[in-house]
Design a protein around this motif. Structure first.
Motif, mmCIF file in Angstrom:
data_model
loop_
_atom_site.group_PDB
_atom_site.id
_atom_site.type_symbol
_atom_site.label_atom_id
_atom_site.label_comp_id
_atom_site.label_asym_id
_atom_site.label_seq_id
_atom_site.Cartn_x
_atom_site.Cartn_y
_atom_site.Cartn_z
ATOM 1 N N HIS A 1 0.870 -1.192 0.000
ATOM 2 C CA HIS A 1 0.000 0.000 0.000
ATOM 3 C C HIS A 1 0.899 1.232 0.000
ATOM 4 C CE1 HIS A 1 -2.815 -2.966 1.692
ATOM 5 N NE2 HIS A 1 -3.770 -2.191 1.261
ATOM 6 N N GLU A 2 0.774 2.053 -1.009
ATOM 7 C CA GLU A 2 1.610 3.250 -1.023
ATOM 8 C C GLU A 2 0.979 4.329 -0.143
ATOM 9 O OE1 GLU A 2 -1.562 3.495 -3.761
ATOM 10 O OE2 GLU A 2 -0.025 1.961 -3.491
ATOM 11 N N GLY A 3 1.772 5.331 0.202
ATOM 12 C CA GLY A 3 1.208 6.507 0.857
ATOM 13 C C GLY A 3 1.072 6.426 2.366
ATOM 14 N N VAL A 4 1.615 5.389 2.985
ATOM 15 C CA VAL A 4 1.481 5.280 4.440
ATOM 16 C C VAL A 4 2.218 6.426 5.138
ATOM 17 C CG1 VAL A 4 2.124 3.904 6.459
ATOM 18 C CG2 VAL A 4 1.094 2.804 4.476
ATOM 19 N N ALA A 5 3.462 6.675 4.709
ATOM 20 C CA ALA A 5 4.241 7.742 5.343
ATOM 21 C C ALA A 5 3.523 9.080 5.166
ATOM 22 C CB ALA A 5 5.641 7.789 4.741
ATOM 23 N N ALA A 6 3.045 9.345 3.954
ATOM 24 C CA ALA A 6 2.378 10.625 3.686
ATOM 25 C C ALA A 6 1.165 10.798 4.594
ATOM 26 C CB ALA A 6 1.956 10.693 2.221
ATOM 27 N N LYS A 7 0.432 9.720 4.791
ATOM 28 C CA LYS A 7 -0.771 9.775 5.621
ATOM 29 C C LYS A 7 -0.402 10.069 7.083
ATOM 30 C CE LYS A 7 -5.010 7.115 6.009
ATOM 31 N NZ LYS A 7 -5.808 6.033 5.455
ATOM 32 N N MET A 8 0.677 9.459 7.529
ATOM 33 C CA MET A 8 1.141 9.706 8.897
ATOM 34 C C MET A 8 1.573 11.173 9.045
ATOM 35 S SD MET A 8 4.274 7.834 10.806
ATOM 36 C CE MET A 8 4.499 7.879 12.578
ATOM 37 N N PHE A 9 2.318 11.664 8.065
ATOM 38 C CA PHE A 9 2.792 13.057 8.140
ATOM 39 C C PHE A 9 1.614 14.025 8.075
ATOM 40 C CE2 PHE A 9 6.797 11.378 5.753
ATOM 41 C CZ PHE A 9 7.205 10.723 6.904
ATOM 42 N N GLU A 10 0.597 13.651 7.312
ATOM 43 C CA GLU A 10 -0.595 14.506 7.225
ATOM 44 C C GLU A 10 -1.244 14.636 8.607
ATOM 45 O OE1 GLU A 10 -3.764 12.876 4.825
ATOM 46 O OE2 GLU A 10 -4.808 14.804 4.711
ATOM 47 N N ALA A 11 -1.372 13.497 9.288
ATOM 48 C CA ALA A 11 -1.990 13.516 10.630
ATOM 49 C C ALA A 11 -1.208 14.436 11.559
ATOM 50 C CB ALA A 11 -2.035 12.098 11.196
ATOM 51 N N LEU A 12 0.114 14.385 11.478
ATOM 52 C CA LEU A 12 0.945 15.201 12.365
ATOM 53 C C LEU A 12 0.858 16.670 11.960
ATOM 54 C CD1 LEU A 12 3.998 12.775 12.528
ATOM 55 C CD2 LEU A 12 2.333 13.219 14.345
ATOM 56 N N SER A 13 0.831 16.917 10.675
ATOM 57 C CA SER A 13 0.781 18.302 10.201
ATOM 58 C C SER A 13 -0.546 18.949 10.600
ATOM 59 C CB SER A 13 1.029 18.333 8.692
ATOM 60 O OG SER A 13 -0.014 18.963 8.020
ATOM 61 N N ILE B 1 2.321 19.278 14.619
ATOM 62 C CA ILE B 1 3.405 18.615 15.356
ATOM 63 C C ILE B 1 4.628 18.519 14.445
ATOM 64 C CG2 ILE B 1 4.148 16.438 16.439
ATOM 65 C CD1 ILE B 1 1.142 16.078 17.246
ATOM 66 N N ASN B 2 5.737 19.059 14.932
ATOM 67 C CA ASN B 2 6.951 19.134 14.123
ATOM 68 C C ASN B 2 7.706 17.802 14.152
ATOM 69 O OD1 ASN B 2 8.901 20.451 12.535
ATOM 70 N ND2 ASN B 2 10.164 20.752 14.359
ATOM 71 N N ILE B 3 8.150 17.364 12.981
ATOM 72 C CA ILE B 3 8.925 16.118 12.890
ATOM 73 C C ILE B 3 10.416 16.461 12.887
ATOM 74 C CG2 ILE B 3 9.420 14.096 11.459
ATOM 75 C CD1 ILE B 3 6.609 14.425 10.240
ATOM 76 N N GLN B 4 11.173 15.836 13.800
ATOM 77 C CA GLN B 4 12.612 16.111 13.872
ATOM 78 C C GLN B 4 13.424 15.132 13.035
ATOM 79 O OE1 GLN B 4 13.277 15.851 18.076
ATOM 80 N NE2 GLN B 4 12.158 17.726 18.522
ATOM 81 N N MET B 5 13.023 13.879 13.028
ATOM 82 C CA MET B 5 13.734 12.861 12.249
ATOM 83 C C MET B 5 12.724 11.843 11.748
ATOM 84 S SD MET B 5 16.935 12.116 14.769
ATOM 85 C CE MET B 5 18.202 11.439 13.795
ATOM 86 N N LYS C 1 7.566 -0.438 8.661
ATOM 87 C CA LYS C 1 7.296 0.612 9.652
ATOM 88 C C LYS C 1 7.739 1.982 9.158
ATOM 89 C CE LYS C 1 11.523 1.632 11.525
ATOM 90 N NZ LYS C 1 12.592 1.560 12.417
ATOM 91 N N VAL C 2 7.086 3.007 9.724
ATOM 92 C CA VAL C 2 7.557 4.385 9.560
ATOM 93 C C VAL C 2 7.651 4.958 10.964
ATOM 94 C CG1 VAL C 2 7.113 6.659 8.558
ATOM 95 C CG2 VAL C 2 6.279 4.604 7.383
ATOM 96 N N SER C 3 8.803 5.529 11.303
ATOM 97 C CA SER C 3 8.970 6.138 12.627
ATOM 98 C C SER C 3 9.316 7.610 12.476
ATOM 99 C CB SER C 3 10.133 5.492 13.386
ATOM 100 O OG SER C 3 9.898 4.131 13.611
#
Ligand code: ADP
Ligand code: ASP
Ligand code: MG
Length: 402
Positions: A350-362, A366-370, A377-379
């Motif tokens: 399934h593509e787009g998992v990371a993007a979806k996670m970043f969307e939720a944080l944005s 919430i700022n992502i440091q690393m 997994k995406v951390s």
């Protein structure tokens, strides 16, 4: 049938809970099964023992620390055996060494070399229920060792693997493995099953429900585990090899707040620097997790990486001489960070998992440091104070919209 059952500290926290567990055990025994039970120290006993050691010294001797911590499980096996006796069933309690747990010599993080199961087998032949102290064994010097926090799960899997048990049931204070920590995310859902690989990632990424070494061992010896509640008799979660079922895109969200971020700023931008830094950290026996290197500018660059929280100071110490020698601008660490991860075997397809996670944080600013990723997994590393909010937001994004 041979059944291995493990009960965690909260499941045996007081006399009432001990009897509750004794009833679960004797029910299976009375059906004609052989039952081996692994039990943890009661409630907060292990934490209390650690506090006691720290009242005496800041740096307890490791051998004596294992000697001390093993006492917690000695109490619970005796009490549980007494309760089983009260219910009219034959029973014997065994410390780790009596049950045949042979380990290497690494105190407080000992590895199980083998379980010599003769004693357990002979007790089962006498038709006794066998209650074994989790988290402990004995090394070649005949000294007591312990396996590291949460190590009783590994004791249970080791017995199940060595004796080819039919079932390995891990009883705890929640009904199974959930899509997030059910104590933090009230609408988290219980999973019917999860693969070894997913569970291993989840356990390593901070979901305390199973110890990661136990999952690693279960996978290696093909021991199917079931996580279930000692308080509520409903089906739990099976941990097993992947089936042909449609893979879930994401199975769970995890948080690890025990992270330290180490930053070394203004080091030369030339070949061999990463090697120089990380070989020193490795020599200090520190595990590095996420790594970020900045783009070089004016001949210098910065490197940031994460290590377990209690290794932050040691990582800085390992690098200090090097940082001074190359004239680094600064070398610091902080522990006000947390790692939030999504885990799922279906990510590969399934593509787009990371993007979806970043969307939720944005959406929650919430700022992502690393960031770090693998096939399953995406951390992200974020400020510790935002971690719970981040877990809820990410969980809602993946699970509330399904
Ligand atoms: P035990 O004392 O039985 O070994 P632990 O405290 O080690 O129990 O593990 C159980 C706890 O794990 C639960 O109380 C829960 O808060 C926590 N946990 C974290 N993530 C999850 C998850 N994804 N699913 C279920 N429990 C989780
Ligand atoms: N009593 C030990 C601990 O608290 C082992 C365990 O519970 O699994 O870490
Ligand atoms: Mg545990």
């Amino acid at each position: 049938m041979l059944i291995v059952k493990k009960f965690g500290g909260s499941s045996v926290a007081n006399a009432e809970r001990v009897f509750n567990v004794a009833r679960i055990i004797t029910e299976d025994y009375k059906k004609g099964n052989d039952v081996v039970v692994v039990v943890s120290a009661q409630g907060d006993t292990t934490d209390d023992l650690i506090d006691k050691a720290h009242e005496i010294t800041k740096r307890p001797n490791k051998r004596e620390m294992d000697q001390l911590l093993a006492a917690g499980e000695q109490i619970s096996i005796a009490l549980l055996a007494m309760a089983i006796g009260e219910l009219g069933c034959p029973v014997v309690s065994l410390l780790g060494w009596q049950a045949g747990f042979r380990t290497n010599t690494t105190y407080s993080a000992a590895r199980i070399k083998r379980v010599e199961t003769e004693r357990i087998r002979s007790e089962l032949e006498k038709k006794r229920i066998v209650v074994v102290a989790g988290f402990q064994g004995v090394n070649r010097n005949e000294d007591i060792t312990t396996f590291g926090r949460g190590g009783s799960d590994t004791s249970a899997v080791a017995i199940a693997a060595s004796m080819k048990a039919d079932l390995c049931q891990i009883y705890t204070d929640v009904e199974g493995v959930f899509t997030a920590d059910p104590r933090k995310v009230p609408n988290a859902r219980k999973l019917d099953e999860i693969t070894y690989d997913e569970m291993l990632e989840l356990a390593t990424l901070g979901a305390q429900v199973l110890n990661n070494r136990s999952v690693e061992m279960a996978k290696k010896y093909n021991v199917e585990m079931e996580v279930l509640s000692s308080l509520n008799p409903v089906p739990g979660t099976k941990v097993k090899e992947a089936t042909n079922m449609e893979k879930m895109m994401i199975s769970s969200v995890a948080k690890d707040a025990h992270v330290a971020r180490v930053m070394i700023v203004g080091i030369p931008d030339e070949p061999g620097i990463a090697f120089k830094i990380f070989s020193r950290v490795a020599q200090a026996h520190i595990n590095v997790d996420m790594i970020l290197q900045s783009v070089g500018r004016d001949g210098t660059k910065d490197i940031t990486f994460t290590v377990p929280e209690d290794c932050g100071a040691a990582a800085v110490a390992a690098l200090q001489e090097y940082a001074d020698r190359v004239g680094a601008k600064s070398l610091t660490y902080d522990t006000k960070t947390a790692k939030v991860s999504v885990v799922g075997a279906g990510m590969e397809t399934h593509e787009g998992v990371a993007a979806k996670m970043f969307e939720a944080l944005s959406e929650k600013s919430i700022n992502i440091q690393m960031i770090s990723t693998s096939e399953i997994k995406v951390s992200v590393l974020i400020a510790a104070e935002e971690a719970d909010r981040a877990v809820s937001a990410v969980h809602a994004k993946f699970f509330d919209e399904m």
